[in-house]
Write a protein that holds these residues in place. Structure first.
Motif, PDB file in Angstrom:
ATOM      1  N   ASN A   1       0.693  -1.163  -0.048  1.00  0.00           N
ATOM      2  CA  ASN A   1      -0.073  -0.214   0.049  1.00  0.00           C
ATOM      3  C   ASN A   1       0.716   1.341  -0.037  1.00  0.00           C
ATOM      4  OD1 ASN A   1      -2.424  -1.356   0.042  1.00  0.00           O
ATOM      5  ND2 ASN A   1      -2.571  -1.646   2.194  1.00  0.00           N
ATOM      6  N   ILE A   2       1.955   1.342   0.853  1.00  0.00           N
ATOM      7  CA  ILE A   2       2.899   2.312   1.028  1.00  0.00           C
ATOM      8  C   ILE A   2       3.512   2.329  -0.716  1.00  0.00           C
ATOM      9  CG2 ILE A   2       5.178   3.252   1.482  1.00  0.00           C
ATOM     10  CD1 ILE A   2       4.367   1.770   4.501  1.00  0.00           C
ATOM     11  N   SER A   3       3.923   1.497  -1.324  1.00  0.00           N
ATOM     12  CA  SER A   3       4.489   1.714  -2.512  1.00  0.00           C
ATOM     13  C   SER A   3       3.614   2.166  -3.571  1.00  0.00           C
ATOM     14  CB  SER A   3       5.106   0.209  -2.799  1.00  0.00           C
ATOM     15  OG  SER A   3       5.817   0.386  -4.142  1.00  0.00           O
ATOM     16  N   MET A   4       2.344   1.647  -3.435  1.00  0.00           N
ATOM     17  CA  MET A   4       1.143   1.899  -4.525  1.00  0.00           C
ATOM     18  C   MET A   4       1.078   3.481  -4.549  1.00  0.00           C
ATOM     19  SD  MET A   4       0.023   0.140  -6.757  1.00  0.00           S
ATOM     20  CE  MET A   4      -1.550   0.758  -7.001  1.00  0.00           C
ATOM     21  N   ARG A   5       1.176   4.058  -3.238  1.00  0.00           N
ATOM     22  CA  ARG A   5       0.701   5.618  -2.972  1.00  0.00           C
ATOM     23  C   ARG A   5       1.745   6.255  -3.587  1.00  0.00           C
ATOM     24  NH1 ARG A   5      -1.335   4.428   2.502  1.00  0.00           N
ATOM     25  NH2 ARG A   5       0.797   4.455   3.313  1.00  0.00           N
TER      26      ARG A   5
ATOM     27  N   SER B   1      -8.657  10.525  -4.889  1.00  0.00           N
ATOM     28  CA  SER B   1      -8.660  10.770  -6.320  1.00  0.00           C
ATOM     29  C   SER B   1      -7.847  12.196  -6.746  1.00  0.00           C
ATOM     30  CB  SER B   1     -10.156  11.037  -6.754  1.00  0.00           C
ATOM     31  OG  SER B   1     -10.375  11.332  -8.154  1.00  0.00           O
ATOM     32  N   GLY B   2      -8.138  13.307  -5.843  1.00  0.00           N
ATOM     33  CA  GLY B   2      -7.209  14.544  -5.961  1.00  0.00           C
ATOM     34  C   GLY B   2      -5.937  13.990  -5.907  1.00  0.00           C
ATOM     35  N   ILE B   3      -5.412  13.153  -4.631  1.00  0.00           N
ATOM     36  CA  ILE B   3      -3.981  13.077  -4.599  1.00  0.00           C
ATOM     37  C   ILE B   3      -3.279  12.330  -5.673  1.00  0.00           C
ATOM     38  CG2 ILE B   3      -2.230  11.522  -3.511  1.00  0.00           C
ATOM     39  CD1 ILE B   3      -3.928  12.389  -0.893  1.00  0.00           C
ATOM     40  N   GLU B   4      -4.163  11.481  -6.621  1.00  0.00           N
ATOM     41  CA  GLU B   4      -3.500  10.867  -7.742  1.00  0.00           C
ATOM     42  C   GLU B   4      -3.538  11.828  -8.856  1.00  0.00           C
ATOM     43  OE1 GLU B   4      -2.478   7.543  -8.047  1.00  0.00           O
ATOM     44  OE2 GLU B   4      -2.992   7.768  -5.790  1.00  0.00           O
ATOM     45  N   LYS B   5      -4.373  12.813  -8.756  1.00  0.00           N
ATOM     46  CA  LYS B   5      -4.146  13.677 -10.170  1.00  0.00           C
ATOM     47  C   LYS B   5      -3.077  14.886  -9.766  1.00  0.00           C
ATOM     48  CE  LYS B   5      -8.829  12.999 -11.394  1.00  0.00           C
ATOM     49  NZ  LYS B   5     -10.266  13.578 -11.666  1.00  0.00           N
ATOM     50  N   LEU B   6      -2.424  14.831  -8.559  1.00  0.00           N
ATOM     51  CA  LEU B   6      -1.334  15.814  -8.300  1.00  0.00           C
ATOM     52  C   LEU B   6      -0.075  15.338  -9.055  1.00  0.00           C
ATOM     53  CD1 LEU B   6      -1.364  16.055  -4.416  1.00  0.00           C
ATOM     54  CD2 LEU B   6      -1.979  17.884  -6.140  1.00  0.00           C
TER      55      LEU B   6
ATOM     56  N   TYR C   1       4.383  16.886  -5.956  1.00  0.00           N
ATOM     57  CA  TYR C   1       3.524  17.320  -4.910  1.00  0.00           C
ATOM     58  C   TYR C   1       3.166  16.005  -4.088  1.00  0.00           C
ATOM     59  CZ  TYR C   1       2.926  22.122  -6.843  1.00  0.00           C
ATOM     60  OH  TYR C   1       3.112  23.416  -7.122  1.00  0.00           O
ATOM     61  N   LYS C   2       2.828  14.893  -5.290  1.00  0.00           N
ATOM     62  CA  LYS C   2       2.033  13.550  -4.661  1.00  0.00           C
ATOM     63  C   LYS C   2       3.236  13.094  -3.678  1.00  0.00           C
ATOM     64  CE  LYS C   2       0.357  10.001  -7.373  1.00  0.00           C
ATOM     65  NZ  LYS C   2       0.277   9.089  -8.273  1.00  0.00           N
ATOM     66  N   GLN C   3       4.254  13.133  -3.765  1.00  0.00           N
ATOM     67  CA  GLN C   3       5.595  12.605  -3.158  1.00  0.00           C
ATOM     68  C   GLN C   3       5.527  13.347  -1.505  1.00  0.00           C
ATOM     69  OE1 GLN C   3       9.101  12.983  -5.062  1.00  0.00           O
ATOM     70  NE2 GLN C   3       9.204  10.852  -5.807  1.00  0.00           N
TER      71      GLN C   3
ATOM     72  N   LYS D   1      -2.425  23.258  -1.571  1.00  0.00           N
ATOM     73  CA  LYS D   1      -3.358  24.288  -2.166  1.00  0.00           C
ATOM     74  C   LYS D   1      -3.749  23.735  -3.652  1.00  0.00           C
ATOM     75  CE  LYS D   1      -2.763  29.003  -2.834  1.00  0.00           C
ATOM     76  NZ  LYS D   1      -1.544  30.276  -2.990  1.00  0.00           N
ATOM     77  N   LYS D   2      -3.012  22.950  -4.295  1.00  0.00           N
ATOM     78  CA  LYS D   2      -3.265  22.246  -5.754  1.00  0.00           C
ATOM     79  C   LYS D   2      -4.298  21.319  -5.362  1.00  0.00           C
ATOM     80  CE  LYS D   2      -2.771  21.582 -10.042  1.00  0.00           C
ATOM     81  NZ  LYS D   2      -3.236  22.449 -11.087  1.00  0.00           N
ATOM     82  N   LEU D   3      -4.148  20.399  -4.169  1.00  0.00           N
ATOM     83  CA  LEU D   3      -5.046  19.425  -3.904  1.00  0.00           C
ATOM     84  C   LEU D   3      -6.406  20.018  -3.650  1.00  0.00           C
ATOM     85  CD1 LEU D   3      -5.555  16.469  -3.496  1.00  0.00           C
ATOM     86  CD2 LEU D   3      -4.928  16.793  -1.122  1.00  0.00           C
ATOM     87  N   VAL D   4      -6.439  21.263  -3.039  1.00  0.00           N
ATOM     88  CA  VAL D   4      -7.854  21.709  -2.857  1.00  0.00           C
ATOM     89  C   VAL D   4      -8.506  22.277  -4.091  1.00  0.00           C
ATOM     90  CG1 VAL D   4      -9.032  23.814  -1.451  1.00  0.00           C
ATOM     91  CG2 VAL D   4      -7.171  22.581  -0.499  1.00  0.00           C
ATOM     92  N   GLU D   5      -7.612  22.661  -4.921  1.00  0.00           N
ATOM     93  CA  GLU D   5      -8.270  23.183  -6.108  1.00  0.00           C
ATOM     94  C   GLU D   5      -8.807  22.025  -7.098  1.00  0.00           C
ATOM     95  OE1 GLU D   5      -5.300  25.051  -8.578  1.00  0.00           O
ATOM     96  OE2 GLU D   5      -4.810  26.539  -7.243  1.00  0.00           O
ATOM     97  N   ILE D   6      -7.886  20.760  -6.956  1.00  0.00           N
ATOM     98  CA  ILE D   6      -8.355  19.574  -7.820  1.00  0.00           C
ATOM     99  C   ILE D   6      -9.639  19.165  -7.151  1.00  0.00           C
ATOM    100  CG2 ILE D   6      -7.862  17.257  -8.180  1.00  0.00           C
ATOM    101  CD1 ILE D   6      -4.946  18.121  -8.451  1.00  0.00           C
TER     102      ILE D   6
END
Length: 180
Positions: free
Chosen positions: A37-41, A125-130, A134-136, A171-176
């Motif tokens: 799960n950690i690696s998939m994130r 879903s938002g995290i996946e789109k970063l 940023y996602k890291q 900030k980007k995550l909130v926008e998404i």
């Protein structure tokens, strides 16, 4: 005091150090799902995450003599998985978000109210789109519980860059999320 949490699974770890394959398999079974799960994130690709987890366990078992109970076995293994996942992304040369070396003055975190399942799905879903950089930062800070000093060590950036990237990522995550 041997009852401390860092000595969790000490018998299995010590047996594994002496080459007991059954103990190694038991440790593997205890931690494989969490490490996957950690690696998939970080990676988002099932096959890559599986490979990283397998490589991480191989490295961990090869280097068990270096494990000195300064943390739990799970925390030590988690660090290996995270480092391997990040190195995998670096090798793939995925584009990272630019990082400026200036610090932001962060305001107090907004207090969260009751979160329902739909909101959680929106956040995931938002995290996946970063962008990957940023996602890291989001994964390391919010999900893995690393502080900015640890993140700077892991990613090879300054602490202030980690803080500013976290601020931008949030900030980007909130926008998404607001567009979902």
């Amino acid at each position: 005091m041997k009852n401390e949490i860092r000595f969790t699974h000490q018998f299995l770890v010590e047996s594994s150090k002496s080459g007991d394959r059954t103990a190694q398999y038991q440790l593997y079974e205890l931690y494989v799902d969490a490490m996957y799960n950690i690696s998939m994130r970080f990676l988002g690709i099932k096959e890559d995450a599986e490979d990283i987890v397998q490589d991480s366990f191989v490295d961990a078992f090869r280097n068990l003599e270096k494990f000195k109970y300064e943390s739990t076995f799970g925390a030590w293994l988690k660090r290996i998985v995270i480092n391997k996942s990040i190195n995998h992304l670096k090798v793939k040369r995925l584009p990272l978000a630019t990082m400026d070396d200036h610090e932001f003055h962060l305001t107090e975190e907004v207090e969260c109210e009751k979160v329902d399942a739909m909101e959680i799905l929106k956040v995931k879903s938002g995290i996946e789109k970063l962008p990957i950089g940023y996602k890291q930062i989001i994964n390391l800070y919010l999900l893995e519980g690393f502080d900015h000093n640890e993140i700077s060590d892991v990613l090879g950036i300054t602490t202030s860059t980690s803080k500013s990237q976290y601020h931008r990522a949030k900030k980007k995550l909130v926008e998404i999320i607001n567009t979902l």
